[in-house]
Design a protein around this motif. Structure first.
Motif, PDB file in Angstrom:
ATOM      1  N   TYR A 309      -0.970   4.999  -0.907  1.00 15.17           N
ATOM      2  CA  TYR A 309       0.228   4.678  -0.118  1.00 15.17           C
ATOM      3  C   TYR A 309       1.536   4.894  -0.889  1.00 15.17           C
ATOM      4  CZ  TYR A 309      -3.271   2.394   2.823  1.00 15.17           C
ATOM      5  OH  TYR A 309      -4.365   2.134   3.615  1.00 15.17           O
ATOM      6  N   ARG A 310       1.410   5.333  -2.156  1.00 12.08           N
ATOM      7  CA  ARG A 310       2.589   5.539  -3.005  1.00 12.08           C
ATOM      8  C   ARG A 310       3.403   4.249  -3.139  1.00 12.08           C
ATOM      9  NH1 ARG A 310       4.738  11.622  -1.237  1.00 12.08           N
ATOM     10  NH2 ARG A 310       2.761  12.689  -1.634  1.00 12.08           N
ATOM     11  N   LEU A 311       2.694   3.196  -3.424  1.00 12.81           N
ATOM     12  CA  LEU A 311       3.338   1.899  -3.634  1.00 12.81           C
ATOM     13  C   LEU A 311       4.082   1.894  -4.966  1.00 12.81           C
ATOM     14  CD1 LEU A 311       0.361  -0.409  -2.562  1.00 12.81           C
ATOM     15  CD2 LEU A 311       2.326   0.279  -1.167  1.00 12.81           C
ATOM     16  N   HIS A 312       5.139   1.090  -5.027  1.00 18.03           N
ATOM     17  CA  HIS A 312       5.917   0.989  -6.262  1.00 18.03           C
ATOM     18  C   HIS A 312       5.409  -0.123  -7.163  1.00 18.03           C
ATOM     19  CE1 HIS A 312       8.651   2.832  -3.256  1.00 18.03           C
ATOM     20  NE2 HIS A 312       8.939   3.628  -4.262  1.00 18.03           N
ATOM     21  N   GLY A 313       4.545  -0.974  -6.643  1.00 12.70           N
ATOM     22  CA  GLY A 313       4.036  -2.050  -7.476  1.00 12.70           C
ATOM     23  C   GLY A 313       3.112  -2.986  -6.718  1.00 12.70           C
ATOM     24  N   ILE A 314       2.563  -3.936  -7.459  1.00 15.48           N
ATOM     25  CA  ILE A 314       1.700  -4.974  -6.910  1.00 15.48           C
ATOM     26  C   ILE A 314       2.279  -6.331  -7.291  1.00 15.48           C
ATOM     27  CG2 ILE A 314      -0.580  -6.063  -7.037  1.00 15.48           C
ATOM     28  CD1 ILE A 314      -0.658  -3.500  -5.463  1.00 15.48           C
ATOM     29  N   ASN A 315       2.296  -7.235  -6.334  1.00 18.49           N
ATOM     30  CA  ASN A 315       2.746  -8.605  -6.566  1.00 18.49           C
ATOM     31  C   ASN A 315       1.533  -9.525  -6.449  1.00 18.49           C
ATOM     32  OD1 ASN A 315       4.066 -11.166  -4.591  1.00 18.49           O
ATOM     33  ND2 ASN A 315       4.569 -10.954  -6.751  1.00 18.49           N
ATOM     34  N   VAL A 316       1.146 -10.152  -7.556  1.00 19.50           N
ATOM     35  CA  VAL A 316      -0.032 -11.024  -7.580  1.00 19.50           C
ATOM     36  C   VAL A 316       0.374 -12.447  -7.220  1.00 19.50           C
ATOM     37  CG1 VAL A 316      -1.873 -12.010  -9.003  1.00 19.50           C
ATOM     38  CG2 VAL A 316      -1.232  -9.603  -9.266  1.00 19.50           C
TER      39      VAL A 316
END
Length: 526
Positions: A309-316
């Motif tokens: 998805y070409r995400l810019h990051g992950i938030n846990v």
């Protein structure tokens, strides 16, 4: 002064400012000692006339007029706060937004019994106090000369220090050796003072700054993609965190990504940090975190989603993690960070304020801060749903203490402060929890039930009390004024950005207030 005439005093003079016309804009300032200063302020859209082409240079300045001048010279914006600060400042008055903006930043205070007295005149000693407050002038580290006016004895004790400061800075001087502290300050005198501020090189440079908004993250909650896009479009949010991924019992990671949101964010310059949650399931979280292979599988799936998805990051967002999983959580974040950085993506981790309880024992602030790109402090739930006692969602002293503890372990450039766009309704007599409410609903309750509102300066928020269906209720309110204080506290500490739980629950005035707070906090006048 009538409202219509007063409204003209601070009308924007865009045409005059752009034209550069050196002709006097008013017919009655030719003999004023402040003629040039009046013209400068006029061209800078800080002040204009009273009616027609009159300026009335000797007319006294009112409290409302001063607040409008202060907000303009500080390059701030008027705010139409949902909860008014004063009973005598009407929503439809020309100065409502200016007084509210000044109150949000502790530049304005009421006179008595919840009143501001907006049409009251300002004395010269009051002017000294207000301007020194506006310019953040402190005694620490500075030498202020002694005041030697003939009428020193007339200067009130509460104003003496600020009269000394403003005289040392050369912003206000006496007349024939007198300061005239109790005289009303005139429009030409105020123009002279304000113009000196604009022509101070150091202060002028500060006022011209454009502070970075930093990261402005908003979590999607209870809204469709279309609704979330609309919410973000009407906000300062530049980083979206939709709740797309959750740990599953079989060790997989669910995926509910909506490509439409990703596409919109890409075309509108927003980042997307998809959220990974655990639904507060401690047992499931332990099962995955404690197993090397399961951790690796979760990470592999997440990296796949980031690429797809070409995400810019992950938030846990892991809540209710067992204390015994402290090292396991750190290991997971360490491994996930390494893999995300390999695909040029960011990792942010949500943490609760450390209250010395088992709820936060799994968060190793220092270790998580070393590994993740950002640590998001969830600055709310001081009194949670079902708490043993009623109280604030996020009082200022509580949040300051939480921020100070995190700052001790995590670099400020990595900290994001999450602010609440909700409050809680409590039954006053029993202290029982009644329900979560949005800021929009909070304002409706205050108006519909004629709530008694009192500002608690120690907590930095209003407390609302009202009767509802024969039962007494209480709300520790969150709104523009309380949120401004929290934002200013964070900005003063160099925290890198803000997050919001949750977009769509706020009133629209909140965004202007938060921008004002960050801008004003960025000024270093001393």
């Amino acid at each position: 002064m009538c409202t219509s005439a007063a409204a003209n005093i601070f009308s924007v003079n865009t045409a005059a400012a752009q034209s550069g016309n050196n002709a006097a804009p008013f017919v009655d300032i030719s003999n004023s000692f402040a003629k040039q200063q009046i013209m400068d302020l006029y061209r800078n859209n800080i002040i204009s006339g009273t009616s027609g082409r009159k300026f009335e240079p000797k007319k006294p300045v009112t409290r409302a007029e001063f607040m409008a001048m202060a907000i303009r010279i500080l390059r701030l914006k008027p705010t139409a706060n949902d909860l008014p600060s004063y009973t005598d400042v009407a929503r439809n008055s020309w100065y409502y937004g200016d007084v509210q903006a000044a109150s949000d930043l502790k530049l304005a205070y009421g006179k008595d019994s919840g009143k501001f007295r907006p049409l009251g005149r300002i004395t010269r000693q009051e002017t000294a106090v207000m301007i020194m407050r506006m310019l953040k002038q402190q005694d620490v580290g500075q030498t202020w000369r002694s005041v030697s006016y003939k009428d020193n004895g007339d200067i009130a004790l509460w104003a003496a220090a600020d009269v000394r400061k403003i005289s040392t800075l050369g912003l206000m001087n006496g007349n024939a050796g007198n300061f005239r502290p109790k005289d009303s300050i005139t429009r030409q005198e105020m123009a002279a003072v304000l113009d000196r501020i604009l022509h101070n090189p150091r202060w002028s440079a500060e006022l011209k700054k454009s502070p970075s908004a930093g990261i402005q993250l908003g979590w999607q909650y209870g809204s469709t993609t279309a609704q979330f896009i609309k919410q973000v479009s009407n906000s300062s949010i530049n980083t979206l965190s939709p709740r797309y991924h959750y740990l599953q019992k079989d060790g997989s990671v669910s995926d509910s990504t909506d490509p439409a949101l990703i596409s919109w964010a890409s075309s509108h310059g927003r980042k997307v940090w998809s959220m990974l949650g655990n639904r507060s399931n401690a047992e499931l979280t332990h099962t995955i975190l404690a197993n090397d292979q399961k951790r690796s599988w979760v990470i592999k799936q997440l990296i796949g989603y980031v690429k797809k998805y070409r995400l810019h990051g992950i938030n846990v967002d892991f809540e209710n993690v067992q204390a015994s999983d402290r090292s396991n959580l750190t290991a997971f974040i360490d491994e996930l960070a390494a893999e995300l950085h390999g695909v040029n993506a960011k990792l942010s981790v949500n943490v609760s304020p450390d209250l010395g309880t088992s709820w936060t024992a799994a968060f190793d602030y220092r270790a998580l801060g070393d590994r993740a790109d950002y640590i998001i402090l969830m600055g709310y739930d001081e009194h949670w749903a079902g708490a043993p006692t009623a109280g604030s969602v996020s009082s200022l002293p509580w949040l300051e203490k939480a921020a100070e503890k995190l700052v001790a372990y995590v670099p400020r450039k990595k900290i994001i402060l999450a602010l609440p766009f909700y409050s809680r309704e409590w039954i006053k007599d029993t202290g029982a929890y009644s329900g979560d409410i949005t800021l929009v609903r909070q304002g409706e309750i205050a108006r519909n039930f004629n709530a008694v509102k009192e500002w608690n300066s120690g907590m930095g928020q209003y407390v609302l009390e009202y009767g509802k269906q024969g039962v007494n209720h209480r709300i520790w309110a969150e709104e523009s004024r309380s949120l401004s204080l929290k934002a200013a506290m964070a900005a003063d500490r160099g925290i890198t950005g803000f997050a919001y739980w949750y977009p769509g629950a706020e009133t629209k005035d909140v965004w202007t207030s938060l921008k004002n707070a960050v801008r004003y906090a960025s000024y270093k006048f001393s």
